[in-house]
Write an enzyme that holds these catalytic residues in place. Structure first.
Site, PDB file in Angstrom:
ATOM      1  CB  CYS A 133      11.103   0.396-114.634  1.00 24.38           C
ATOM      2  SG  CYS A 133      12.561   1.117-115.383  1.00 24.38           S
ATOM      3  CG  HIS A 273      10.954  -3.501-116.031  1.00 32.10           C
ATOM      4  ND1 HIS A 273      10.723  -2.730-117.143  1.00 32.10           N
ATOM      5  CD2 HIS A 273      12.088  -3.010-115.448  1.00 32.10           C
ATOM      6  CE1 HIS A 273      11.663  -1.803-117.229  1.00 32.10           C
ATOM      7  NE2 HIS A 273      12.503  -1.958-116.224  1.00 32.10           N
ATOM      8  CG  ASN A 303      14.720  -0.619-119.007  1.00 31.82           C
ATOM      9  OD1 ASN A 303      13.534  -0.320-119.149  1.00 31.82           O
ATOM     10  ND2 ASN A 303      15.327  -0.610-117.838  1.00 31.82           N
TER      11      ASN A 303
HETATM   12  O1  UT7 Z   1      14.889  -0.625-115.143  1.00 29.78           O
HETATM   13  C1  UT7 Z   1      15.182   0.196-114.058  1.00 29.78           C
HETATM   14  C2  UT7 Z   1      15.944  -0.500-113.027  1.00 29.78           C
HETATM   15  N1  UT7 Z   1      17.266  -0.754-113.504  1.00 29.78           N
HETATM   16  C3  UT7 Z   1      17.764  -1.966-113.445  1.00 29.78           C
HETATM   17  O2  UT7 Z   1      17.103  -2.890-113.039  1.00 29.78           O
HETATM   18  C4  UT7 Z   1      19.198  -2.112-113.828  1.00 29.78           C
HETATM   19  C5  UT7 Z   1      19.913  -2.951-112.818  1.00 29.78           C
HETATM   20  N2  UT7 Z   1      21.355  -3.035-113.076  1.00 29.78           N
HETATM   21  C6  UT7 Z   1      21.872  -3.712-114.103  1.00 29.78           C
HETATM   22  O3  UT7 Z   1      21.200  -4.196-114.967  1.00 29.78           O
HETATM   23  C7  UT7 Z   1      23.379  -3.926-114.085  1.00 29.78           C
HETATM   24  O4  UT7 Z   1      23.873  -3.523-112.854  1.00 29.78           O
HETATM   25  C8  UT7 Z   1      24.123  -3.177-115.227  1.00 29.78           C
HETATM   26  C9  UT7 Z   1      23.813  -3.817-116.564  1.00 29.78           C
HETATM   27  C10 UT7 Z   1      23.763  -1.719-115.237  1.00 29.78           C
HETATM   28  C11 UT7 Z   1      25.626  -3.320-114.998  1.00 29.78           C
HETATM   29  O5  UT7 Z   1      25.989  -4.686-114.927  1.00 29.78           O
HETATM   30  P1  UT7 Z   1      26.857  -5.231-113.693  1.00 29.78           P
HETATM   31  O6  UT7 Z   1      27.117  -6.630-113.966  1.00 29.78           O
HETATM   32  O7  UT7 Z   1      26.118  -4.891-112.431  1.00 29.78           O
HETATM   33  O8  UT7 Z   1      28.173  -4.408-113.810  1.00 29.78           O
HETATM   34  P2  UT7 Z   1      28.879  -3.443-112.746  1.00 29.78           P
HETATM   35  O9  UT7 Z   1      28.160  -2.135-112.711  1.00 29.78           O
HETATM   36  O10 UT7 Z   1      29.077  -4.196-111.470  1.00 29.78           O
HETATM   37  O11 UT7 Z   1      30.287  -3.249-113.439  1.00 29.78           O
HETATM   38  C12 UT7 Z   1      31.197  -4.343-113.637  1.00 29.78           C
HETATM   39  C13 UT7 Z   1      32.316  -3.877-114.532  1.00 29.78           C
HETATM   40  C14 UT7 Z   1      32.892  -2.528-114.104  1.00 29.78           C
HETATM   41  O12 UT7 Z   1      34.286  -2.548-114.358  1.00 29.78           O
HETATM   42  P3  UT7 Z   1      35.335  -2.777-113.156  1.00 29.78           P
HETATM   43  O13 UT7 Z   1      35.071  -1.672-112.159  1.00 29.78           O
HETATM   44  O14 UT7 Z   1      35.011  -4.134-112.603  1.00 29.78           O
HETATM   45  O15 UT7 Z   1      36.648  -2.684-113.835  1.00 29.78           O
HETATM   46  C15 UT7 Z   1      32.261  -1.562-115.058  1.00 29.78           C
HETATM   47  O16 UT7 Z   1      33.013  -0.413-115.263  1.00 29.78           O
HETATM   48  O17 UT7 Z   1      31.825  -3.697-115.864  1.00 29.78           O
HETATM   49  C16 UT7 Z   1      32.172  -2.388-116.320  1.00 29.78           C
HETATM   50  N3  UT7 Z   1      31.176  -1.931-117.241  1.00 29.78           N
HETATM   51  C17 UT7 Z   1      31.230  -2.156-118.566  1.00 29.78           C
HETATM   52  N4  UT7 Z   1      32.131  -2.789-119.323  1.00 29.78           N
HETATM   53  C18 UT7 Z   1      31.887  -2.838-120.647  1.00 29.78           C
HETATM   54  C19 UT7 Z   1      30.020  -1.245-116.963  1.00 29.78           C
HETATM   55  N5  UT7 Z   1      29.362  -1.006-118.083  1.00 29.78           N
HETATM   56  C20 UT7 Z   1      30.074  -1.557-119.096  1.00 29.78           C
HETATM   57  C21 UT7 Z   1      29.896  -1.641-120.483  1.00 29.78           C
HETATM   58  N6  UT7 Z   1      30.819  -2.293-121.214  1.00 29.78           N
HETATM   59  N7  UT7 Z   1      28.823  -1.111-121.110  1.00 29.78           N
END
Ligand code: UT7
Length: 348
Positions: A133, A273, A303
């Site tokens: 990225c 980004h 992204n």
């Molecule tokens: O560009 C390159 C660098 N990358 C980034 O900068 C990405 C950085 N990370 C992010 O943007 C975020 O971490 C994500 C968008 C990938 C995920 O969001 P989050 O708020 O950090 O969610 P999480 O991974 O902490 O997951 C929270 C919950 C989990 O469920 P439980 O374990 O709490 O029951 C996940 O399984 O959300 C769940 N979850 C979803 N639910 C519905 C994860 N993905 C999804 C989804 N739909 N698509």
């Protein structure tokens, strides 16, 4: 004789310093594929909701490059052709094309080479940069150095990815984020105070464990087993990457501003980004920049990895004015991150 040389030096050296060559961005081109993959459509593919995706990332839809045999170069060619047209540049005048991508058409030759051949830039030398990225900002700084050397007059910096080629559409944590797209800018020399003024870049290979693609490289070449185990796709520990992204992107942006004596009120635009709207909001807040000065198109493209920043400049080009102070910032796989201070050089 020595005295004469000293006098000569003091007479002419200050003038030389004033005439420092900088690399100005003199045009922007871009391309996104027609196919729109909406949150609603993703709801049918994995267990997710439009509400979750929108509130956690800010993304509503992303573009996908469909069509047999089309790689990142297809989008790069379109972006560069538009750039050459807009800047009224003959491809034969181009000295160098740098393409930032982690989804090259092939492991080799470089995608930049394929783009150059197709647009007719036969006098250019070309290479790719792999910094996920942060690829575009690494490439922009690299391209600027070639201009600043005084040797090169027209450098094209391309950033783009066909992320759909390395995304597992069964993994709801990654497939909702990424999209395909590509942008390109022209760099040309100026002795005025415009262009790439300053940049800071960092990398930390310890971050590789949190964001990577395990197979397909020399460590784990493609095998039936690696394909069956779905190892040719992006792996991301989202919340860990999120934490690193938030602090590092904000810190490095603050640092480049401080080094150049800039306050939030001096900044016309932040071009961050587009990984997650929450990361962008935090970075802007930390820099003292209000929402109306933050370039944002994550809602429509998601992204696009190395494509996000040139696509922002492409979308916002008409709003940019000569003399605008712009901070460009990125964080991504590697880990890689950085910030660039650009003084915009033209009105469109
Ligand atoms: O560009 C390159 C660098 N990358 C980034 O900068 C990405 C950085 N990370 C992010 O943007 C975020 O971490 C994500 C968008 C990938 C995920 O969001 P989050 O708020 O950090 O969610 P999480 O991974 O902490 O997951 C929270 C919950 C989990 O469920 P439980 O374990 O709490 O029951 C996940 O399984 O959300 C769940 N979850 C979803 N639910 C519905 C994860 N993905 C999804 C989804 N739909 N698509």
């Amino acid at each position: 004789m020595l005295g004469f040389c000293r006098a000569f030096y003091f007479l002419f050296e200050p003038k030389k310093a004033m005439n420092k060559i900088r690399a100005a961005i003199t045009g922007v081109g871009g391309y996104v594929p027609d196919y729109v993959l909406s949150n609603k459509e993703l709801e049918k593919m994995v267990e997710t909701t439009d509400e979750w995706i929108t509130s956690r990332t800010g993304i509503k839809e992303r573009r996908i490059l469909k069509g047999e045999g089309l790689g990142t170069s297809y989008m790069g060619i379109k972006a560069v052709q538009q750039l050459l047209e807009k800047t009224k540049t003959s491809p034969l005048e181009v000295d160098l094309i740098i393409c930032a991508t982690i989804t090259p058409d092939m492991p080799f030759p470089a995608t930049a080479n394929l783009i150059a051949a197709e647009v007719g830039a036969t006098n250019a030398f070309n290479f790719d940069i792999s910094a996920a990225c942060s690829g575009f900002i690494y490439a922009l700084t690299t391209g600027a150095k070639f201009i600043e050397s005084g040797v090169y007059k027209k450098v094209i910096v391309v950033g783009g990815d066909k992320m759909s080629s390395i995304i597992n559409y069964q993994d709801r944590t990654t497939c909702i984020i990424f999209g395909d797209g590509c942008g390109a800018v022209m760099l040309e020399p100026t002795t005025e105070h415009f262009g790439i003024i300053d940049s800071i870049h960092r990398s930390d290979g310890n971050g590789a464990q949190f964001l990577n693609m395990k197979a397909g490289g020399s460590r784990m070449p493609a095998t039936r087993e690696s394909v069956d185990a779905r190892l040719h796709y992006v792996y991301q520990e989202g919340s860990t990457v999120f934490k690193f992204a938030v602090t590092n992107m904000a810190d490095i942006s603050a640092k480049v501003m401080e080094r150049n004596g800039l306050k939030g009120s001096d900044i016309a635009w932040l071009a961050p980004h587009q990984a997650n709207k929450r990361i962008i909001d935090y970075t802007a807040e930390r820099m003292g920049i209000t929402e109306d000065k933050v370039m944002m198109n994550i809602e429509k493209y998601g992204n696009t990895t190395a494509g996000t920043i040139p696509l922002l400049l492409w979308d916002y080009e008409k709003k940019l004015k000569k003399g605008d102070n712009i901070i460009i910032a990125a964080f991504g796989g590697g880990f890689t991150w950085g910030a660039i201070y650009v003084k915009w050089g033209y009105n469109s």
